[in-house]
Design a protein around this motif. Structure first.
Motif, PDB file in Angstrom:
ATOM      1  N   PRO A 271      -6.274  -3.699   4.084  1.00  0.00           N
ATOM      2  CA  PRO A 271      -5.638  -4.346   5.231  1.00  0.00           C
ATOM      3  C   PRO A 271      -4.289  -4.957   4.855  1.00  0.00           C
ATOM      4  N   ILE A 272      -3.421  -5.086   5.890  1.00  0.00           N
ATOM      5  CA  ILE A 272      -2.125  -5.760   5.761  1.00  0.00           C
ATOM      6  C   ILE A 272      -2.161  -6.957   6.702  1.00  0.00           C
ATOM      7  N   ALA A 273      -1.931  -8.108   6.155  1.00  0.00           N
ATOM      8  CA  ALA A 273      -2.018  -9.338   6.943  1.00  0.00           C
ATOM      9  C   ALA A 273      -0.984  -9.328   8.055  1.00  0.00           C
ATOM     10  N   PRO A 274      -1.282  -9.955   9.179  1.00  0.00           N
ATOM     11  CA  PRO A 274      -0.316 -10.024  10.272  1.00  0.00           C
ATOM     12  C   PRO A 274       0.972 -10.682   9.798  1.00  0.00           C
ATOM     13  N   ARG A 320       3.635  16.402   8.255  1.00  0.00           N
ATOM     14  CA  ARG A 320       2.356  15.754   8.514  1.00  0.00           C
ATOM     15  C   ARG A 320       2.269  14.477   7.675  1.00  0.00           C
ATOM     16  N   HIS A 321       1.634  13.448   8.252  1.00  0.00           N
ATOM     17  CA  HIS A 321       1.429  12.181   7.551  1.00  0.00           C
ATOM     18  C   HIS A 321       0.032  11.656   7.869  1.00  0.00           C
ATOM     19  N   ASP A 322      -0.366  10.612   7.207  1.00  0.00           N
ATOM     20  CA  ASP A 322      -1.677   9.989   7.409  1.00  0.00           C
ATOM     21  C   ASP A 322      -1.520   8.818   8.373  1.00  0.00           C
ATOM     22  N   GLU A 323      -2.115   8.940   9.558  1.00  0.00           N
ATOM     23  CA  GLU A 323      -1.937   7.898  10.580  1.00  0.00           C
ATOM     24  C   GLU A 323      -2.782   6.659  10.319  1.00  0.00           C
ATOM     25  N   ASP A 324      -3.745   6.764   9.470  1.00  0.00           N
ATOM     26  CA  ASP A 324      -4.562   5.576   9.198  1.00  0.00           C
ATOM     27  C   ASP A 324      -3.719   4.449   8.599  1.00  0.00           C
ATOM     28  N   GLU A 325      -2.549   4.784   8.098  1.00  0.00           N
ATOM     29  CA  GLU A 325      -1.687   3.743   7.535  1.00  0.00           C
ATOM     30  C   GLU A 325      -1.325   2.696   8.589  1.00  0.00           C
ATOM     31  N   ARG A 326      -1.110   3.115   9.831  1.00  0.00           N
ATOM     32  CA  ARG A 326      -0.716   2.159  10.872  1.00  0.00           C
ATOM     33  C   ARG A 326      -1.857   1.212  11.233  1.00  0.00           C
ATOM     34  N   PHE A 327      -3.111   1.645  11.024  1.00  0.00           N
ATOM     35  CA  PHE A 327      -4.248   0.815  11.407  1.00  0.00           C
ATOM     36  C   PHE A 327      -4.495  -0.332  10.423  1.00  0.00           C
ATOM     37  N   ALA A 331      -5.717  -5.700  10.212  1.00  0.00           N
ATOM     38  CA  ALA A 331      -7.140  -5.354  10.067  1.00  0.00           C
ATOM     39  C   ALA A 331      -7.863  -6.419   9.246  1.00  0.00           C
ATOM     40  N   ARG A 332      -9.123  -6.624   9.558  1.00  0.00           N
ATOM     41  CA  ARG A 332      -9.949  -7.544   8.791  1.00  0.00           C
ATOM     42  C   ARG A 332     -10.577  -6.840   7.594  1.00  0.00           C
ATOM     43  N   ASP A 333     -10.928  -5.562   7.789  1.00  0.00           N
ATOM     44  CA  ASP A 333     -11.545  -4.804   6.709  1.00  0.00           C
ATOM     45  C   ASP A 333     -11.373  -3.318   7.011  1.00  0.00           C
ATOM     46  N   GLY A 341     -20.747  16.487   6.447  1.00  0.00           N
ATOM     47  CA  GLY A 341     -19.518  17.083   5.921  1.00  0.00           C
ATOM     48  C   GLY A 341     -18.274  16.428   6.472  1.00  0.00           C
ATOM     49  N   GLU A 342     -18.396  15.220   7.054  1.00  0.00           N
ATOM     50  CA  GLU A 342     -17.259  14.544   7.680  1.00  0.00           C
ATOM     51  C   GLU A 342     -16.937  13.253   6.926  1.00  0.00           C
ATOM     52  N   ASP A 343     -15.661  12.947   6.879  1.00  0.00           N
ATOM     53  CA  ASP A 343     -15.194  11.690   6.296  1.00  0.00           C
ATOM     54  C   ASP A 343     -14.849  10.728   7.421  1.00  0.00           C
ATOM     55  N   ARG A 344     -15.357   9.510   7.356  1.00  0.00           N
ATOM     56  CA  ARG A 344     -15.129   8.500   8.392  1.00  0.00           C
ATOM     57  C   ARG A 344     -14.391   7.308   7.788  1.00  0.00           C
ATOM     58  N   THR A 345     -13.334   6.920   8.454  1.00  0.00           N
ATOM     59  CA  THR A 345     -12.587   5.722   8.082  1.00  0.00           C
ATOM     60  C   THR A 345     -12.750   4.717   9.213  1.00  0.00           C
ATOM     61  N   ILE A 346     -13.306   3.546   8.892  1.00  0.00           N
ATOM     62  CA  ILE A 346     -13.602   2.525   9.907  1.00  0.00           C
ATOM     63  C   ILE A 346     -12.719   1.312   9.635  1.00  0.00           C
ATOM     64  N   VAL A 347     -11.937   0.927  10.638  1.00  0.00           N
ATOM     65  CA  VAL A 347     -11.060  -0.236  10.558  1.00  0.00           C
ATOM     66  C   VAL A 347     -11.678  -1.342  11.412  1.00  0.00           C
TER      67      VAL A 347
END
Length: 582
Positions: A271-274, A320-327, A331-333, A341-347
């Motif tokens: 996470p990146i602090a506000p 192409r880039h990774d959009e999860d960077e913006r999330f 974020a708290r965690d 067979g799937e990868d899940r990223t939970i913000v």
């Protein structure tokens, strides 16, 4: 007594003969006058008309039947003169046309084939109608002969009474032969028939009103052709792409049908602090030296921190880039797990909501879901299907859309548009029919698909050269757009908007593509961090200088722009929600 009786009988016979001859002269008198009008009096045969009367006399003699045997002696002298009368009629009838010259000069137009068809029909019927009024009913046989000869001179119709004149009228026969040519000339070009009726009108204006009826038909032809220019025009809307959007439809499809490589994070997301600054390089000079180039399957592939750039032999370039960077911001965690067979990223956010990004084994995005604190889920993006006809599973070609809205409502200039126009554009439907759903990659990398939706251009943000940071004094220019985005997402939590980055043609094309992609991401970050637009409802993509609004290779403020486009209808096919996650 017998002598007296004989004398009385003789006197009565003489008076009867005079009475019988008197009406014949009356009948022939108008004919003599007609011949005098025809300038045939000076022929030296002024007595010919009265001698023609014997021809008309026989019908009058039925009343005087008892006397013909006695009066048969005088008829023989007129008989030798009457055979001489037939020859004069030919010279007289050529002079007879002078009365119709107003009609016969109109007949010369027959040499032009267009006027020829109109002369034959009127000459047949109205010509006899004209001479009939001046002559009495008793002179009908003579008038018929004149009409027959006049018709022979004009139209050369077959005459049963005088077979000899027809060959003389043969030179006039070609005009009727020209009649079929006139319709032939009228078929290829409809304007000529319109020009012929006025020429035929003076011919038959004095005559009966029958010819105008055929003239109305050729006038109807131009009326049928009048609407032809109308289809040529486009009433009811534009049928071609606006100049600024036309360049997006001219790109050839990729030559290499291989997927665009995915970007995998070098390390686990944190996470990146506000209010904290974004980590990593902020200028092109900071990582240009780290860029690596390779040749993969006939296309060039460049890798740099956070980006993969593909240059296809067709001339198109993709990034192409990774959009999860913006999330990460606020974020708290952040957790990553593999399910099947799937990868899940939970913000996890401070308010208890979760943003779940599901990717396949190859790293490509499958679904994006928002789960609230009560466990309710909203599927925002669903890429759980693939179009086999798509090139590399990311590029499709559609025909140009038919745009039926004004150009300034199809591509809206944010610096001059009213807030209501911006709000309406961010909720506007597609400009043309959508036949199916599209994946996020198909929307990002297929210009013909993006053309289905209106867009908003913002070219008033001034970036520093080679940088994608937005100065604080420029952030306020996004206020109206942020208000419109929040308003649209408030009405429909499944709304998705594409933030596009564009540059001018100055500099290295690979640098411009990377710079535009990072500037689009910076605009989306600012909309989320400063104006509260949900990050999961935004997606970003850079296009470099591939889609300029102004065709120039030099510096252009118009081409350096950020574009906002609603893509929700493209993701769900314009109706219905995507299927639930598997």
């Amino acid at each position: 007594m017998t002598k007296r009786q004989l004398t009385l009988l003789a006197t009565t016979a003489l008076t009867a003969m005079q009475l019988a001859s008197a009406p014949s002269h009356a009948q022939s008198a108008p004919i003599v006058v007609a011949q005098a009008r025809e300038e045939l009096g000076p022929d030296g045969k002024p007595k010919q008309p009265p001698k023609e009367a014997p021809k008309g006399a026989p019908p009058a003699r039925p009343g005087a039947a008892p006397q013909p045997p006695q009066h048969q002696a005088p008829p023989p002298p007129p008989q030798p003169q009457h055979p001489a009368a037939p020859p004069p009629p030919p010279p007289q009838h050529p002079a007879a046309p002078p009365p119709p010259p107003p009609q016969h000069p109109a007949a010369p137009p027959p040499p032009p084939p267009a006027a020829a068809p109109h002369t034959p029909p009127p000459a047949a019927t109205p010509a006899p109608a004209a001479p009939k009024p001046p002559a009495g009913p008793t002179a009908q046989p003579q008038e018929r002969e004149r009409e027959m000869e006049r018709e022979r001179q004009k139209m050369a119709p077959p005459a049963p009474q005088q077979p000899a004149p027809p060959p003389a009228a043969a030179p006039h026969a070609p005009p009727p032969a020209a009649a079929p040519q006139a319709p032939h000339t009228g078929q290829p070009a409809t304007p000529p028939p319109a020009a012929t009726p006025p020429a035929a009108a003076p011919q038959q204006a004095p005559r009966a009103g029958q010819p105008p009826a055929p003239q109305a038909a050729p006038q109807a032809a131009p009326t049928t052709q009048a609407p032809r220019p109308a289809p040529g025009a486009a009433p009811g809307g534009q049928t071609a792409l606006p100049p600024a959007a036309a360049t997006m439809a001219r790109k050839p499809p990729p030559a290499v049908a291989a997927p665009i490589p995915v970007v995998r994070p070098a390390q686990a997301l944190t996470p990146i602090a506000p209010g904290a600054a974004a980590p990593g390089p902020r200028r092109m000079e900071d990582f240009r030296a780290q860029r690596q180039e390779s040749d993969q399957g006939g296309r060039k592939v460049f890798t740099e921190p956070g980006r993969v750039i593909v240059v296809d032999p067709s001339g198109q370039s993709f990034i192409r880039h990774d959009e999860d960077e913006r999330f990460r911001f606020g974020a708290r965690d952040i957790r990553t797990e593999r399910v099947g067979g799937e990868d899940r990223t939970i913000v996890f956010r401070p308010d208890g909501t979760q943003i779940i990004t599901i990717a396949g084994a190859d790293g490509h995005l499958l679904r994006r879901i928002r789960r609230d604190r009560d466990g309710r889920e909203v599927i925002i993006i669903d890429n759980g299907f693939r179009d086999p006809s798509a090139v590399g599973s990311f590029y499709v070609e559609l025909p140009p859309p038919v745009i039926r809205i004004p150009y300034d409502r199809y591509i809206v200039e944010a610096d001059v548009a009213a807030p209501d126009v911006i709000y309406d554009t961010l909720e506007a439907p597609p400009v043309d029919r959508i036949d199916r759903r599209f994946t996020l990659d198909e929307i990002r990398y297929s210009p013909s698909v993006r053309l289905m939706m209106p867009s908003i251009d913002l070219n008033t943000i001034n970036f520093e050269t080679g940088s994608w940071d937005i100065p604080p004094d420029q952030a306020a220019k996004l206020q109206v757009i942020a208000d419109g985005l929040n308003r649209a997402v408030g009405r429909n939590p499944r709304e998705v908007f594409l933030i596009e980055g564009h540059t001018d043609a100055v500099g290295n094309p690979v640098d411009n593509l990377s710079l535009s992609d990072r500037r689009a991401e910076a605009a989306a970050e600012l909309l989320s961090r400063q104006f509260g637009v949900p990050a999961e409802n935004l997606t970003t993509q850079g296009y470099g200088s591939q889609y300029p609004k102004e065709q120039t290779d030099g510096p252009s403020r118009i081409n350096r722009r950020v574009t906002v486009r609603r893509i929700t209808p493209l993701l769900d096919g314009g109706a219905g929600a995507p299927p639930p996650p598997r």
